[in-house]
Design a protein around this motif. Structure first.
Motif, PDB file in Angstrom:
ATOM      1  N   GLU A  13       0.921  -1.274   0.057  1.00  0.00           N
ATOM      2  CA  GLU A  13       0.028   0.084   0.168  1.00  0.00           C
ATOM      3  C   GLU A  13       0.865   1.205   0.104  1.00  0.00           C
ATOM      4  N   ARG A  14       1.989   1.201   0.266  1.00  0.00           N
ATOM      5  CA  ARG A  14       3.119   2.203   0.173  1.00  0.00           C
ATOM      6  C   ARG A  14       3.649   2.642  -1.198  1.00  0.00           C
ATOM      7  N   ASP A  15       3.224   1.786  -2.115  1.00  0.00           N
ATOM      8  CA  ASP A  15       3.724   1.954  -3.651  1.00  0.00           C
ATOM      9  C   ASP A  15       2.429   2.297  -4.338  1.00  0.00           C
ATOM     10  N   VAL A  16       2.498   3.814  -4.381  1.00  0.00           N
ATOM     11  CA  VAL A  16       1.309   4.144  -5.066  1.00  0.00           C
ATOM     12  C   VAL A  16       1.511   4.593  -6.352  1.00  0.00           C
ATOM     13  N   TRP A  23       3.711   8.557 -13.120  1.00  0.00           N
ATOM     14  CA  TRP A  23       4.390   8.503 -11.883  1.00  0.00           C
ATOM     15  C   TRP A  23       4.100   7.546 -11.053  1.00  0.00           C
ATOM     16  N   ALA A  24       5.032   6.934 -10.245  1.00  0.00           N
ATOM     17  CA  ALA A  24       4.847   6.046  -9.105  1.00  0.00           C
ATOM     18  C   ALA A  24       5.578   6.649  -7.978  1.00  0.00           C
ATOM     19  N   SER A  25       4.985   6.444  -6.620  1.00  0.00           N
ATOM     20  CA  SER A  25       5.645   7.028  -5.587  1.00  0.00           C
ATOM     21  C   SER A  25       5.816   5.938  -4.312  1.00  0.00           C
ATOM     22  N   ARG A  26       7.000   5.557  -4.005  1.00  0.00           N
ATOM     23  CA  ARG A  26       7.145   4.558  -2.950  1.00  0.00           C
ATOM     24  C   ARG A  26       7.341   5.457  -1.510  1.00  0.00           C
ATOM     25  N   LEU A  29       8.156   6.925   4.521  1.00  0.00           N
ATOM     26  CA  LEU A  29       8.011   7.595   5.758  1.00  0.00           C
ATOM     27  C   LEU A  29       6.486   8.180   5.485  1.00  0.00           C
ATOM     28  N   LEU A  30       5.330   7.989   6.336  1.00  0.00           N
ATOM     29  CA  LEU A  30       4.328   8.410   6.234  1.00  0.00           C
ATOM     30  C   LEU A  30       3.870   9.226   7.694  1.00  0.00           C
ATOM     31  N   LYS A  31       2.857   9.992   7.697  1.00  0.00           N
ATOM     32  CA  LYS A  31       2.389  10.425   8.900  1.00  0.00           C
ATOM     33  C   LYS A  31       2.270   9.736  10.199  1.00  0.00           C
ATOM     34  N   LYS A  32       1.676   8.532   9.705  1.00  0.00           N
ATOM     35  CA  LYS A  32       1.725   7.540  10.957  1.00  0.00           C
ATOM     36  C   LYS A  32       3.035   6.964  11.707  1.00  0.00           C
ATOM     37  N   ASP A  33       4.115   7.287  10.602  1.00  0.00           N
ATOM     38  CA  ASP A  33       5.510   6.955  11.274  1.00  0.00           C
ATOM     39  C   ASP A  33       5.916   8.089  12.227  1.00  0.00           C
ATOM     40  N   GLY A  34       5.286   9.119  12.350  1.00  0.00           N
ATOM     41  CA  GLY A  34       5.563  10.177  13.598  1.00  0.00           C
ATOM     42  C   GLY A  34       6.522  10.908  13.379  1.00  0.00           C
ATOM     43  N   MET A  35       7.295  11.125  12.285  1.00  0.00           N
ATOM     44  CA  MET A  35       8.463  12.020  12.075  1.00  0.00           C
ATOM     45  C   MET A  35       8.431  13.397  11.635  1.00  0.00           C
ATOM     46  N   GLY A  36       6.902  13.932  11.529  1.00  0.00           N
ATOM     47  CA  GLY A  36       6.492  15.204  11.216  1.00  0.00           C
ATOM     48  C   GLY A  36       6.745  15.590   9.728  1.00  0.00           C
ATOM     49  N   PHE A  37       7.212  14.682   9.069  1.00  0.00           N
ATOM     50  CA  PHE A  37       7.367  14.729   7.555  1.00  0.00           C
ATOM     51  C   PHE A  37       7.023  13.446   6.844  1.00  0.00           C
ATOM     52  N   SER A  38       6.666  13.486   5.718  1.00  0.00           N
ATOM     53  CA  SER A  38       7.007  12.192   4.953  1.00  0.00           C
ATOM     54  C   SER A  38       7.969  12.330   4.017  1.00  0.00           C
ATOM     55  N   PHE A  39       8.534  11.068   3.574  1.00  0.00           N
ATOM     56  CA  PHE A  39       9.622  10.836   2.735  1.00  0.00           C
ATOM     57  C   PHE A  39       9.368   9.925   1.704  1.00  0.00           C
ATOM     58  N   HIS A  40       9.559  10.114   0.360  1.00  0.00           N
ATOM     59  CA  HIS A  40       9.134   9.552  -0.797  1.00  0.00           C
ATOM     60  C   HIS A  40      10.464   9.236  -1.757  1.00  0.00           C
ATOM     61  N   GLU A  41      10.412   8.055  -2.507  1.00  0.00           N
ATOM     62  CA  GLU A  41      11.059   8.099  -3.853  1.00  0.00           C
ATOM     63  C   GLU A  41      10.155   7.917  -5.072  1.00  0.00           C
ATOM     64  N   THR A  42      10.305   8.833  -5.817  1.00  0.00           N
ATOM     65  CA  THR A  42       9.104   9.053  -6.834  1.00  0.00           C
ATOM     66  C   THR A  42      10.002   8.755  -8.142  1.00  0.00           C
ATOM     67  N   THR A  43       9.436   7.809  -9.125  1.00  0.00           N
ATOM     68  CA  THR A  43       9.632   7.718 -10.482  1.00  0.00           C
ATOM     69  C   THR A  43       8.885   8.738 -11.375  1.00  0.00           C
ATOM     70  N   ILE A  44       9.186   9.488 -12.226  1.00  0.00           N
ATOM     71  CA  ILE A  44       8.427  10.114 -13.099  1.00  0.00           C
ATOM     72  C   ILE A  44       8.830   9.451 -14.499  1.00  0.00           C
ATOM     73  N   TYR A  45       7.807   8.731 -15.120  1.00  0.00           N
ATOM     74  CA  TYR A  45       7.990   8.131 -16.388  1.00  0.00           C
ATOM     75  C   TYR A  45       8.418   9.043 -17.639  1.00  0.00           C
ATOM     76  N   LYS A  46       9.301   8.393 -18.312  1.00  0.00           N
ATOM     77  CA  LYS A  46       9.699   9.082 -19.588  1.00  0.00           C
ATOM     78  C   LYS A  46       8.717   9.669 -20.444  1.00  0.00           C
ATOM     79  N   GLY A  47       8.499  10.747 -21.168  1.00  0.00           N
ATOM     80  CA  GLY A  47       7.752  11.288 -21.892  1.00  0.00           C
ATOM     81  C   GLY A  47       6.366  11.825 -21.331  1.00  0.00           C
ATOM     82  N   THR A  48       6.326  11.922 -20.086  1.00  0.00           N
ATOM     83  CA  THR A  48       4.949  12.348 -19.237  1.00  0.00           C
ATOM     84  C   THR A  48       5.136  13.791 -18.965  1.00  0.00           C
ATOM     85  N   GLU A  49       3.960  14.215 -18.647  1.00  0.00           N
ATOM     86  CA  GLU A  49       3.800  15.752 -17.932  1.00  0.00           C
ATOM     87  C   GLU A  49       2.912  15.552 -16.954  1.00  0.00           C
TER      88      GLU A  49
END
Length: 129
Positions: A13-16, A23-26, A29-49
């Motif tokens: 469910e963390r692989d959106v 795009w795909a966003s991994r 860290l999310l809100k429920k992790d309690g860090m005060g920010f979220s942290f993602h690795e995102t792929t933006i696919y070639k040729g997209t806008e």
């Protein structure tokens, strides 16, 4: 301490995936992790806008692979994005993100995302509790 690998997130469910297929966003860290920010690795696919407007969030992005550009809609400014480029949307700038090659981005959001957000027709993520 929280330790996660990309391998354990892919396919969960963390692989959106964007409904638009741009795009795909991994979400490491999310809100429920309690860090005060979220942290993602995102792929933006070639040729997209993608239209993006984080009017409810601040986002900092660091490109670790690929090449594209960011166009700020209010000003028409265009910024090249490539490996080693960081940009911060500290003014809630509405923008288009274009990928000339597949781009790999590391992103931080404040307030943190819950993981359930999807962009609306204006490119906005709602603030979810």
């Amino acid at each position: 301490m929280i330790v996660r690998t990309l391998r354990e997130i892919i396919g969960t469910e963390r692989d959106v995936q964007a409904e638009t297929g741009t795009w795909a966003s991994r979400r490491m860290l999310l809100k429920k992790d309690g860090m005060g920010f979220s942290f993602h690795e995102t792929t933006i696919y070639k040729g997209t806008e993608t239209l993006i407007w984080y009017k409810n969030h601040l986002e900092a992005v660091y490109c670790v692979g690929g090449r594209g550009e960011l166009e700020v809609l209010e000003t028409g400014e265009v910024f090249p994005i490539e490996n080693g480029t960081m940009y911060a949307l500290n003014g809630h700038e509405k923008h288009h993100l274009r990928a000339f090659e597949e781009m790999r981005l590391v992103c931080v959001f404040n307030p943190p995302l819950t993981g359930e957000e999807v962009h609306d027709s204006e490119g906005v993520y709602p603030v979810l509790e």
